[in-house]
Design an enzyme around this catalytic site. Structure first.
Site, short mmCIF file in Angstrom:
data_model
loop_
_atom_site.label_atom_id
_atom_site.label_comp_id
_atom_site.label_asym_id
_atom_site.label_seq_id
_atom_site.Cartn_x
_atom_site.Cartn_y
_atom_site.Cartn_z
N ARG A 1 -14.32 12.57 7.82
CA ARG A 1 -13.05 13.23 8.14
C ARG A 1 -12.69 14.24 7.07
O ARG A 1 -12.16 15.31 7.36
CB ARG A 1 -11.92 12.19 8.27
CG ARG A 1 -12.01 11.39 9.57
CD ARG A 1 -11.11 10.17 9.50
NE ARG A 1 -9.73 10.54 9.22
CZ ARG A 1 -8.85 9.76 8.62
NH1 ARG A 1 -9.20 8.54 8.21
NH2 ARG A 1 -7.61 10.17 8.40
N ASP B 1 -14.91 2.32 7.70
CA ASP B 1 -13.81 3.16 7.24
C ASP B 1 -14.29 4.10 6.14
O ASP B 1 -13.94 5.28 6.12
CB ASP B 1 -12.66 2.31 6.72
CG ASP B 1 -11.63 3.19 6.00
OD1 ASP B 1 -11.03 4.03 6.67
OD2 ASP B 1 -11.49 3.06 4.77
N HIS C 1 0.85 -1.19 0.00
CA HIS C 1 0.00 0.00 0.00
C HIS C 1 0.88 1.23 0.00
O HIS C 1 1.86 1.31 0.73
CB HIS C 1 -0.89 0.02 1.24
CG HIS C 1 -1.75 1.26 1.33
ND1 HIS C 1 -2.92 1.37 0.64
CD2 HIS C 1 -1.56 2.42 1.99
CE1 HIS C 1 -3.45 2.58 0.89
NE2 HIS C 1 -2.64 3.23 1.71
N LYS D 1 -8.75 -1.73 6.06
CA LYS D 1 -9.06 -2.25 4.72
C LYS D 1 -8.12 -3.39 4.35
O LYS D 1 -8.53 -4.41 3.81
CB LYS D 1 -8.89 -1.14 3.68
CG LYS D 1 -10.05 -0.19 3.62
CD LYS D 1 -9.79 0.94 2.65
CE LYS D 1 -8.71 1.86 3.17
NZ LYS D 1 -8.79 3.22 2.62
N SER E 1 -7.47 3.61 9.14
CA SER E 1 -8.09 3.62 7.82
C SER E 1 -7.33 2.70 6.86
O SER E 1 -7.92 1.87 6.17
CB SER E 1 -8.14 5.05 7.28
OG SER E 1 -8.69 5.06 5.98
#
Lengths: 442, 442
Positions: free
Chosen positions: B175, B168, B89, B194, B190
């Site tokens: 947010r 999320d 990620h 996931k 967050s």
């Protein structure tokens, strides 16, 4: 309309406050205006409220917030020809029925009193609920009728209309469920926005301090008082904050009809000492701010005079009649509703009463049905507590300390036990406590 | 179900965090569960997010928040028989097309890669948008099909489904509009919620640092990286965070089809040096965490081998075909959509390129239609920027620095000007910059 400079977006404004920056008056107006019109979402306003809670606001920001919230609805215009308009506001306590006697007394002295009060929630009662224990009495009035009554009688006692500071109403509801109630700038703006929208010239604040009050410590109460006075001044109003103790309930009664009855006693020279004294302290300051007396002494003399000559009671009869109520209660208090049953609470030991835990006593009355835990709950005007023994009284074991006024005897044992536990009985007599802890005028 | 102790109310839980107290795992689960089921309102969650932003969270709280958000939806169960599942990620940068070449290369090495990517928002692009520039390629897949494809091919490249960590998704949307994005615990939860819901065993994080990244300073990036690694460990996953610079765009292209083309070049041994190197660094760590190599050297050799022997390109053809796309693009990149017009950006002076301001370059591409400022905006896969000169290159006045790939020439002058201004050209050659700033494994 052309703007001097483009405003930051709402998330950017929230982020500024989050980072501890001061917002400008224009930015605050933009936020409150957007909130009122539904363009700033509840979830944005609650995030902003949390940022304000944790980062606080300068006096200038708090003043801007107050004025923006005031301007979110109607601002009452009162005729300036007949003298100054002065209101009183209490931060809330147990047994606090001061408004009901104070308003007619100072109105009888010539002060113009456009009084907008609230309902009870939690352990503290509300003036509106107390007034409604008078048969027929209506606290709902249009702004036009309110102005007319203040004009003709010098006083009206009403509830907040939907048109007065709607942004405050919505913001308060949000704060209540997002852990953002106890913020000095937010409390200041909430109290003053509504009061300023009434069109007052001056305001006397009774800031309650102690275990039965919102502010538990003298330091916190002073901080709130200073914020209220400072912001009031920035809004060009005379504001005095008087700090009074709320360790034990005020007076000898808790519960709506019971408290109304006790307050009416003050109008004719009766009633408990502490309630009378606080009424005189607050009233004298109102009279002073109205410009009708130069010092506390002469102001107190005026109040004593309208009680003695019957003018205060007459004023209250006029107000009750004008608002649809049965004005005979002033002279015939038995016309107020009464509970069918009483439960005695007796001392389990001898000694002197040092205090009655105000929060516990308030919660006991709430449990009997005198108050509400949710805004939509019904209350029973008849029920409550009469305190036969209060701070300073000597008691023998088995003496009746208090009576619960209840709808039925069944199931009242826990309430009686709770009230007994709220009584602090010690071997020696307590020292005298001051009824005024501080006065803040700047 | 009986509870050990009554939980505080939601406003009380918000107040605890507001006061800097640590919430228990049970309390956090209760809040996220209530939020998912609609019992905790958006305005409560945004107030809590602001309290978390300003009071932060302990690693244990952040881990509890991560797991609660992971469990707000489906958690993918992958067969443990075939080896370890590892994903990568990136926190997002300009020109960051690493996933598109990395996934097939490491999958060809035997790592199982269940990759769930996002769309672009603002100046950073999104892997899904890039993949969709391949004709027919679908990033929408049911969880069952996703599991089946990872099982058969060792890799699938999809978008977040509605069933994966819905809490999320909703919290992030809140947010975004309440000034609570840049919070280390909230970012950590967050990202990891996931990824953990994908059923991975290990995760390599590319934490971008610099003016084109979310984290502008090395210190902030390290703090986020440490939080991610720590919480990953608490969730019993192997997590490595690699900090890489994002001062200038990665590679030589910005824009969806252009970036896909560049990433595909890596699969057959081409492509720009920086993109290839970062792919190797991240890929070697994935291979290591999958247990397929003991050190970086052997892992890099495995990657070089699958590029040389054609296995990486073959894997990508299989993935594209399985997801409905035209697999011929891997060998025939001209099948990708191209913009009809190009606008040259020429150097206005001689010197050496020291950098290309990543944020400015990203915003330029966004302005051309390569990205979106709102989630519902359409993008043009063809448009973007090709950087002919990058950091270290010597340029003469008038040399072509870059080309804008545009739908029409008209109105592109401001974009060309902005990109020219993003070029930093200085008289002397710049020093070599490291492509890895730090590696954090604990």
């Amino acid at each position: 309309m052309a703007k001097a400079a483009p405003l930051p977006t709402v998330p950017e404004l929230i982020a500024l406050k989050r980072d501890g920056k001061a917002l400008t008056a224009t930015q605050i107006e933009h936020l409150i205006d957007g909130f009122t019109r539904g363009e700033v979402a509840d979830y944005q306003m609650s995030a902003l409220a949390m940022a304000i809670y944790l980062r606080s606001m300068t006096p200038a920001e708090t003043a801007a917030l107050t004025l923006a919230m005031r301007d979110s609805g109607d601002v009452v215009k009162l005729s300036q020809a007949r003298g100054r308009y002065v209101d009183k506001h209490s931060t809330g306590g147990v047994g606090d029925k001061v408004s009901i006697c104070l308003a007619p007394i100072v109105a009888a002295c010539g002060v113009r009193v456009p009084m907008v009060s609230g309902r009870g929630l939690g352990h503290t009662g509300g003036t509106l609920d107390k007034l409604e224990s008078i048969e027929g009495f209506s606290v709902d009035m249009s702004v036009a009728d309110f102005v007319a009554q203040v004009d003709s009688l010098g006083c009206a006692l009403i509830g907040q209309t939907a048109d007065i500071a709607p942004a405050d109403k919505r913001l308060y509801a949000l704060r209540d469920v997002t852990g953002t109630v106890e913020s000095i700038p937010l409390i200041t703006a909430s109290i003053l926005s509504k009061k300023l929208a009434e069109g007052i010239d001056a305001l006397v604040l009774d800031v309650k301090v102690g275990r039965g009050a919102f502010m538990k410590s003298l330091d916190d109460a002073r901080e709130l008082a200073r914020s209220l006075v400072r912001v009031g001044k920035l809004a060009k109003k005379k504001v005095t904050a008087i700090l009074t103790p709320m360790e034990s309930p005020l007076g000898r009664t808790i519960g709506n009809a019971l408290e109304t009855r006790e307050a009416l006693e003050i109008l004719t020279g009766g009633g408990p000492r502490d309630l009378r004294e606080i009424t005189f302290v607050l009233g004298a300051e109102m009279i002073r701010l109205a410009g009708l007396a130069k010092a506390e002494g002469p102001a107190r003399a005026m109040m004593a005079s309208v009680i003695d000559n019957g003018a205060a009671a007459r004023k209250m009869r006029e107000i009750i009649a004008a608002q649809g109520g049965d004005a005979r209660v002033v002279d015939e208090p038995d016309r107020l509703p009464t509970a069918p049953t009483r439960v005695k609470v007796k001392a389990d030991r001898a000694g002197f009463v040092h205090g009655i835990h105000a929060l516990e006593a308030g919660m006991t009355a709430l449990g009997l049905g005198a108050g509400r835990t949710r805004a939509d709950q019904a209350i029973d005007p008849r029920v409550g507590i009469v305190l036969h023994k209060i701070r300073g009284d000597r008691v023998a074991e088995g003496d009746v300390l208090a009576e619960l006024h209840v709808a039925e005897r069944k199931g009242t044992a826990p309430a009686a036990k709770r009230l007994l536990a709220a009584y602090e009985i010690k071997p020696r007599a307590p020292k005298l406590q001051p009824l005024v802890l501080d006065t803040i005028r700047r």
